[in-house]
Design a protein around this motif. Structure first.
Motif, mmCIF file in Angstrom:
data_model
loop_
_atom_site.group_PDB
_atom_site.id
_atom_site.type_symbol
_atom_site.label_atom_id
_atom_site.label_comp_id
_atom_site.label_asym_id
_atom_site.label_seq_id
_atom_site.Cartn_x
_atom_site.Cartn_y
_atom_site.Cartn_z
ATOM 1 N N GLU A 1 -8.253 -2.658 6.426
ATOM 2 C CA GLU A 1 -9.485 -3.089 7.087
ATOM 3 C C GLU A 1 -10.658 -2.214 6.663
ATOM 4 N N HIS A 2 -10.391 -0.904 6.505
ATOM 5 C CA HIS A 2 -11.448 0.008 6.060
ATOM 6 C C HIS A 2 -11.897 -0.334 4.640
ATOM 7 N N LYS A 3 -10.910 -0.641 3.745
ATOM 8 C CA LYS A 3 -11.263 -1.001 2.375
ATOM 9 C C LYS A 3 -12.131 -2.254 2.356
ATOM 10 N N ILE A 4 -11.766 -3.237 3.175
ATOM 11 C CA ILE A 4 -12.529 -4.483 3.217
ATOM 12 C C ILE A 4 -13.930 -4.221 3.748
ATOM 13 N N SER A 5 -14.011 -3.396 4.812
ATOM 14 C CA SER A 5 -15.312 -3.088 5.395
ATOM 15 C C SER A 5 -16.196 -2.353 4.388
ATOM 16 N N ALA A 6 -15.604 -1.391 3.668
ATOM 17 C CA ALA A 6 -16.381 -0.641 2.683
ATOM 18 C C ALA A 6 -16.853 -1.547 1.550
ATOM 19 N N GLN B 1 -10.640 -11.790 -1.820
ATOM 20 C CA GLN B 1 -9.502 -12.645 -1.489
ATOM 21 C C GLN B 1 -8.162 -11.903 -1.499
ATOM 22 N N PRO B 2 -7.817 -11.144 -2.574
ATOM 23 C CA PRO B 2 -6.514 -10.454 -2.543
ATOM 24 C C PRO B 2 -6.435 -9.397 -1.452
ATOM 25 N N LEU B 3 -7.560 -8.750 -1.102
ATOM 26 C CA LEU B 3 -7.544 -7.759 -0.029
ATOM 27 C C LEU B 3 -7.255 -8.422 1.303
ATOM 28 N N GLU B 4 -7.909 -9.559 1.556
ATOM 29 C CA GLU B 4 -7.704 -10.264 2.825
ATOM 30 C C GLU B 4 -6.312 -10.886 2.887
ATOM 31 N N ASP B 5 -5.812 -11.397 1.737
ATOM 32 C CA ASP B 5 -4.441 -11.925 1.712
ATOM 33 C C ASP B 5 -3.442 -10.819 2.023
ATOM 34 N N ASN B 6 -3.653 -9.628 1.466
ATOM 35 C CA ASN B 6 -2.745 -8.518 1.724
ATOM 36 C C ASN B 6 -2.799 -8.078 3.183
ATOM 37 N N LEU B 7 -4.003 -8.115 3.781
ATOM 38 C CA LEU B 7 -4.135 -7.786 5.194
ATOM 39 C C LEU B 7 -3.346 -8.764 6.046
ATOM 40 N N ARG B 8 -3.416 -10.047 5.708
ATOM 41 C CA ARG B 8 -2.641 -11.035 6.471
ATOM 42 C C ARG B 8 -1.141 -10.789 6.325
ATOM 43 N N ASN B 9 -0.689 -10.401 5.133
ATOM 44 C CA ASN B 9 0.737 -10.087 4.946
ATOM 45 C C ASN B 9 1.157 -8.913 5.821
ATOM 46 N N PRO C 1 20.833 -12.034 11.621
ATOM 47 C CA PRO C 1 20.335 -11.517 10.328
ATOM 48 C C PRO C 1 18.934 -10.953 10.483
ATOM 49 N N LEU C 2 18.762 -9.728 10.015
ATOM 50 C CA LEU C 2 17.453 -9.085 10.092
ATOM 51 C C LEU C 2 16.655 -9.396 8.836
ATOM 52 N N GLU C 3 15.432 -9.746 9.051
ATOM 53 C CA GLU C 3 14.546 -10.031 7.925
ATOM 54 C C GLU C 3 14.164 -8.723 7.236
ATOM 55 N N GLU C 4 14.444 -8.671 5.955
ATOM 56 C CA GLU C 4 14.095 -7.467 5.186
ATOM 57 C C GLU C 4 12.622 -7.543 4.813
ATOM 58 N N ILE C 5 11.837 -6.640 5.367
ATOM 59 C CA ILE C 5 10.392 -6.636 5.110
ATOM 60 C C ILE C 5 10.077 -5.519 4.138
ATOM 61 N N GLN C 6 9.606 -5.906 2.984
ATOM 62 C CA GLN C 6 9.232 -4.910 1.988
ATOM 63 C C GLN C 6 7.916 -4.265 2.374
ATOM 64 N N ARG C 7 7.881 -2.950 2.322
ATOM 65 C CA ARG C 7 6.655 -2.246 2.699
ATOM 66 C C ARG C 7 5.550 -2.557 1.703
ATOM 67 N N PRO C 8 4.449 -3.114 2.182
ATOM 68 C CA PRO C 8 3.355 -3.431 1.264
ATOM 69 C C PRO C 8 2.541 -2.195 0.925
ATOM 70 N N THR C 9 1.659 -2.359 -0.005
ATOM 71 C CA THR C 9 0.711 -1.304 -0.339
ATOM 72 C C THR C 9 -0.696 -1.768 -0.002
ATOM 73 N N VAL C 10 -1.581 -0.809 0.177
ATOM 74 C CA VAL C 10 -2.975 -1.141 0.455
ATOM 75 C C VAL C 10 -3.664 -1.476 -0.868
ATOM 76 N N VAL C 11 -4.280 -2.643 -0.897
ATOM 77 C CA VAL C 11 -4.952 -3.109 -2.099
ATOM 78 C C VAL C 11 -6.414 -2.686 -2.060
ATOM 79 N N ALA C 12 -6.896 -2.130 -3.149
ATOM 80 C CA ALA C 12 -8.302 -1.751 -3.242
ATOM 81 C C ALA C 12 -8.966 -2.556 -4.347
ATOM 82 N N ALA C 13 -10.242 -2.660 -4.254
ATOM 83 C CA ALA C 13 -11.018 -3.358 -5.278
ATOM 84 C C ALA C 13 -12.338 -2.627 -5.479
ATOM 85 N N GLN C 14 -12.824 -2.705 -6.673
ATOM 86 C CA GLN C 14 -14.088 -2.042 -6.965
ATOM 87 C C GLN C 14 -15.033 -3.033 -7.610
#
Length: 414
Positions: A101-106, A149-157, A195-208
């Motif tokens: 959220e901070h990356k998107i705001s910045a 778009q990719p930052l907001e998509d990653n936030l939704r994930n 069965p437990l859903e295996e959730i892969q830890r995402p990374t924070v996406v940045a853009a410049q």
């Protein structure tokens, strides 16, 4: 008729007892469906409560057993451990979400700043440049929409992952809080079989944002598009002979530099480049926005950029921002590079005859352009400048006279 509690044998209708008994408080307690006895032990293999008679059956003969109370304590401790791990994961994902959220705001803040900059640059030419301004703003909107778009998509994930983790926490918490031992074990069995859903830890996406496309010598860029109305007259930069390598010959009009056939006898000066064929301008900049152009037509090799005052000049020098140089170069007539570390390949659509250099000291921006078309070539990542910066030039080696043409240097005051 209900069977007697605690395994009583009294029966008035001659029927076998069913699997339920009556507890001390009148509540029905589960009993072994096979033997009708109270459930006293827990089979750790089949994960089910049993009566004592079940222990000698073929089904459970070689299995391991624990008393019901001990099994409950053991598995509740396991659940507490799992619950703690889930809460820790929740904290991690919450931090990731906050960071995203901070990356998107910045990014949005930078976008708004760029839009304001575009408007301010156009203010002085508003009467006949309204259409050009709207065109640039459309280009900016298209550019930033692809970045957001990719930052907001990653936030939704990340948000979806948090929701899934929160559901698991609620389920685990409810099971751990179950007071009824047998009900707890039943819930535990369902939990383990679920069965437990295996959730892969995402990374924070940045853009410049590419600042050089929308923040640079914008007025001059549009000014040059209006050649029929305005003719820009660049002012000359003065090259500093005290910094010039002894192989360099400095021209007087226009200011420029070429490579000598022979070594010049010059004073040994700590400011002089040696042995690299380079030179700085006399003018250095502590602040403000500056733009100058360098003629490089007819050359197979050159370097153009800025250098901080303390950058190394003696011996083998490395041209990179980490070493105090922000520059682009040409090698072998067609190999263009931005001198990041490692270098970044550039693919201009045509060979620039002039290279424009834009310096915004306070913003830490250095951008390069094909000056004849004002086409953006490259912008370095923003830097925190803390000392004087000088325009930096190298005509390169002669390359068997293929590269004998000098570079010519101009400056336009914005």
């Amino acid at each position: 008729m209900m069977p007697q509690p605690d395994g009583g044998q009294a029966q008035t209708d001659g029927k076998a007892p069913d699997s339920l008994g009556v507890g001390k408080e009148g509540k029905r307690s589960p009993r072994c469906q096979q033997h009708g006895e109270a459930l006293k032990v827990y089979c750790t293999v089949d994960r089910t409560p049993l009566c004592l008679l079940c222990l000698d059956t073929d089904t459970h003969r070689d299995h391991n057993f624990n008393p019901i109370g001990e099994a409950v304590r053991t598995y509740k401790n396991e659940l507490k451990t799992s619950l703690k791990a889930l809460k820790e994961r929740k904290e991690v994902f919450t931090g990731l979400m906050s960071n995203q959220e901070h990356k998107i705001s910045a990014l949005k803040g930078t976008i708004e700043s760029l839009l304001r900059h575009v408007s301010e640059e156009f203010a002085g030419m508003r009467r006949f440049l309204d259409e050009r301004e709207r065109s640039l703003q459309r280009e900016l909107g298209e550019h930033v929409s692809g970045l957001l778009q990719p930052l907001e998509d990653n936030l939704r994930n990340i948000q979806r992952a948090l929701i899934s983790i929160q559901k698991d926490i609620i389920y685990y918490q409810a099971t751990a809080n179950q007071r009824d031992s047998l009900q707890f074990l039943q819930e535990l069995k369902r939990l383990r079989e679920r069965p437990l859903e295996e959730i892969q830890r995402p990374t924070v996406v940045a853009a410049q944002l590419c600042l050089g496309l929308f923040k640079g010598p914008l007025q001059y860029r549009v000014w040059k598009e209006m050649r029929s109305c305005i003719s820009p007259v660049p002012a000359s930069l003065t090259l500093d002979p005290d910094t010039a390598n002894p192989w360099l010959a400095l021209l007087e009009d226009p200011a420029g530099a070429g490579l000598h056939e022979t070594w010049r006898e010059v004073p040994d000066d700590p400011r002089r480049f040696d042995p690299s064929p380079c030179v700085l301008s006399v003018q250095g900049f502590w602040a403000g926005r500056r733009y100058w152009e360098v003629g490089v037509g007819g050359k197979t090799e050159w370097v153009v950029g800025v250098a901080r005052e303390s950058a190394q000049r003696k011996g083998d020098i490395t041209l990179s921002p980490q070493d105090g140089y922000w520059a682009v170069w040409l090698r072998n007539g067609n190999s263009y590079r931005a001198l990041t570390w490692p270098p970044t390949r550039l693919d201009p659509p045509s060979h620039p005859g002039k290279v424009g250099v834009y310096l915004d000291y306070e913003a830490g921006q250095v951008s390069f352009y094909d000056a004849e078309r004002m086409a953006h070539l490259y912008t370095f990542a923003p830097a925190a400048f803390a000392e004087k910066l000088y325009p930096f030039f190298s005509p390169g080696l002669r390359d068997g006279r293929k590269n004998s043409a000098p570079i010519t240097v101009y400056q336009l005051k914005l």
